[in-house]
Write a protein that holds these residues in place. Sequence first.
Motif, PDB file in Angstrom:
ATOM      1  N   SER A 190      72.822  86.333 -17.910  1.00  0.00           N
ATOM      2  CA  SER A 190      72.342  87.306 -18.900  1.00  0.00           C
ATOM      3  C   SER A 190      72.385  88.744 -18.397  1.00  0.00           C
ATOM      4  CB  SER A 190      70.924  86.945 -19.346  1.00  0.00           C
ATOM      5  OG  SER A 190      70.912  85.713 -20.018  1.00  0.00           O
ATOM      6  N   ASN A 191      72.183  88.957 -17.098  1.00  0.00           N
ATOM      7  CA  ASN A 191      72.148  90.310 -16.550  1.00  0.00           C
ATOM      8  C   ASN A 191      73.404  90.660 -15.760  1.00  0.00           C
ATOM      9  OD1 ASN A 191      69.496  90.842 -17.546  1.00  0.00           O
ATOM     10  ND2 ASN A 191      68.658  89.609 -15.856  1.00  0.00           N
ATOM     11  N   SER A 192      74.488  89.985 -16.065  1.00  0.00           N
ATOM     12  CA  SER A 192      75.748  90.242 -15.371  1.00  0.00           C
ATOM     13  C   SER A 192      76.798  90.713 -16.362  1.00  0.00           C
ATOM     14  CB  SER A 192      76.231  88.971 -14.667  1.00  0.00           C
ATOM     15  OG  SER A 192      76.706  88.027 -15.598  1.00  0.00           O
ATOM     16  N   ASP A 193      77.978  91.014 -15.835  1.00  0.00           N
ATOM     17  CA  ASP A 193      79.090  91.424 -16.695  1.00  0.00           C
ATOM     18  C   ASP A 193      79.801  90.231 -17.324  1.00  0.00           C
ATOM     19  OD1 ASP A 193      78.628  94.095 -16.099  1.00  0.00           O
ATOM     20  OD2 ASP A 193      79.952  94.053 -14.344  1.00  0.00           O
ATOM     21  N   VAL A 194      79.381  89.035 -16.966  1.00  0.00           N
ATOM     22  CA  VAL A 194      79.988  87.812 -17.478  1.00  0.00           C
ATOM     23  C   VAL A 194      79.100  87.220 -18.566  1.00  0.00           C
ATOM     24  CG1 VAL A 194      80.707  85.460 -16.894  1.00  0.00           C
ATOM     25  CG2 VAL A 194      81.119  87.327 -15.280  1.00  0.00           C
ATOM     26  N   ASN A 195      79.705  86.825 -19.685  1.00  0.00           N
ATOM     27  CA  ASN A 195      78.964  86.123 -20.719  1.00  0.00           C
ATOM     28  C   ASN A 195      78.808  84.657 -20.315  1.00  0.00           C
ATOM     29  OD1 ASN A 195      78.697  88.332 -22.563  1.00  0.00           O
ATOM     30  ND2 ASN A 195      80.853  88.069 -23.103  1.00  0.00           N
ATOM     31  N   GLY A 196      77.603  84.135 -20.446  1.00  0.00           N
ATOM     32  CA  GLY A 196      77.349  82.784 -19.980  1.00  0.00           C
ATOM     33  C   GLY A 196      77.990  81.704 -20.812  1.00  0.00           C
ATOM     34  N   PHE A 197      77.959  81.878 -22.144  1.00  0.00           N
ATOM     35  CA  PHE A 197      78.429  80.818 -23.040  1.00  0.00           C
ATOM     36  C   PHE A 197      78.959  81.438 -24.315  1.00  0.00           C
ATOM     37  CE2 PHE A 197      77.286  77.703 -26.485  1.00  0.00           C
ATOM     38  CZ  PHE A 197      78.227  76.731 -26.141  1.00  0.00           C
ATOM     39  N   GLY A 198      79.918  80.772 -24.933  1.00  0.00           N
ATOM     40  CA  GLY A 198      80.464  81.282 -26.178  1.00  0.00           C
ATOM     41  C   GLY A 198      80.974  80.183 -27.088  1.00  0.00           C
ATOM     42  N   ILE A 199      80.785  80.392 -28.390  1.00  0.00           N
ATOM     43  CA  ILE A 199      81.411  79.566 -29.417  1.00  0.00           C
ATOM     44  C   ILE A 199      82.114  80.503 -30.387  1.00  0.00           C
ATOM     45  CG2 ILE A 199      79.657  77.752 -29.252  1.00  0.00           C
ATOM     46  CD1 ILE A 199      78.608  78.801 -32.004  1.00  0.00           C
ATOM     47  N   ALA A 200      83.028  79.953 -31.164  1.00  0.00           N
ATOM     48  CA  ALA A 200      83.693  80.738 -32.202  1.00  0.00           C
ATOM     49  C   ALA A 200      82.760  80.821 -33.401  1.00  0.00           C
ATOM     50  CB  ALA A 200      85.020  80.086 -32.589  1.00  0.00           C
ATOM     51  N   GLY A 201      82.245  82.018 -33.655  1.00  0.00           N
ATOM     52  CA  GLY A 201      81.279  82.175 -34.729  1.00  0.00           C
ATOM     53  C   GLY A 201      81.775  82.970 -35.916  1.00  0.00           C
TER      54      GLY A 201
END
Length: 419
Positions: A190-201
């Motif tokens: 959450s506090n990094s430049d990387v997104n933790g998880f993603g779905i196509a929304g």
Amino acid sequence: MKKQVIWALGFSLCFSLTACGGSDGEGSNDVTQEGGTANGEPEEVLIWDYFTGVGQEVFYEQVDEFNNSQDDIVVKTEYVPFDQIKQQLSVGSTGDALPDIVNIDHVDNAALASQGVLADITDKVDEWGETEHFLEGPLNSTMYEDSYYGLPYTSNTLGLFYNEDLLEEAGFSEPPETWDELEEVAAAFSNSDVNGFGIAGERSEESTFQFYPFLRSAGADYDNLDSPQAVRALDFLDGLLENGHMSSDVINTAQDGLTNQFTTGDLAMMVNGSWNIERIKDDNPDMNWQVTEIPRDEEHASVIGGANLSIVEGANEDPAWEFMKWLMDPEQLESYAADSGVFPPRQDILDESDFWENDEYLSSFVPIMEYADARGPSPHWPDVSEAVQLAIQESFTDSKSPEDAMNDAAEEVSHVIDE
């Protein structure tokens, strides 16, 4: 809305035509016991396909192989883009220009069957006696009112893609197996430049496709969207977004966009499909990544995609069926699936072939394929999917709570089904 009215009108016109379908506009020709027509000419079968790239190349090779294997039937192909198949079916129905076989997205099968566009081939399928060898999910997608209106030809499914190095750096040696674990791992980014998880929304069929595994895992389905289980599924994903464990960009993101983020190392985990394996390998060959089951609530769940082959109502049915049976033979189907990079819809092929089991990434999808469900199947699927898409958007944009969004979606689906 206007497009839906035109499509429905086209289908209704099809019902009033006495010679709707068939490559020559006259239905089936007289067939001799030796095969071919009564005058000795081979039967002609026209198929509309939307395959592209290597999938189309391999399919056309198989058509040539079939044509060269016998003298009674000649199969001809015509490419129709994926997004034009349904429109062309409606246009063709008004002018006797329909094919004998059509290649369709499996979620459209029940809708087209309910409109009278596809032929009921239950008697042929039962006599054939091969359905016990097919995976349940793909096979169910061909059914409408307990009858068969096609056969599954290609299949794929969704899994959890994860970057092994990123998870290890965040302190996790294994991918998440449950929703709670998914939230825990995603929260670590959450506090990094990387997104933790993603779905196509984004508001399209892709968001329904990606939401469906969560809906089914919670114990719900499209016909009880207002159930506590269905609300829980959307509430869980909405919570990931609200807490910064998913990027707000997901509301405008398709599966292709997720893949871009994953290959550049900007996304640690995503829900996506087996068709992206080669692309990831090509775009980032040095990345350490793997695929596993989508984290579960009550049980692991996933959903199938893929193409079905269906015979058009009024078509040159007998020779069309002979060609379909030939394509569905394990030898032919295994060859096509392996060469074009998709999954076969037959369990016996997956059990007996080493191709999928030995592939580093495809092997992860094999157990998922065995329990993946068809979306629906429902003759009202386009409207069902639209209601689900809207609920996702309303929840993710905070215009409605997950409960209100799902209640409204359930009301819309109920209204459509009852009409």
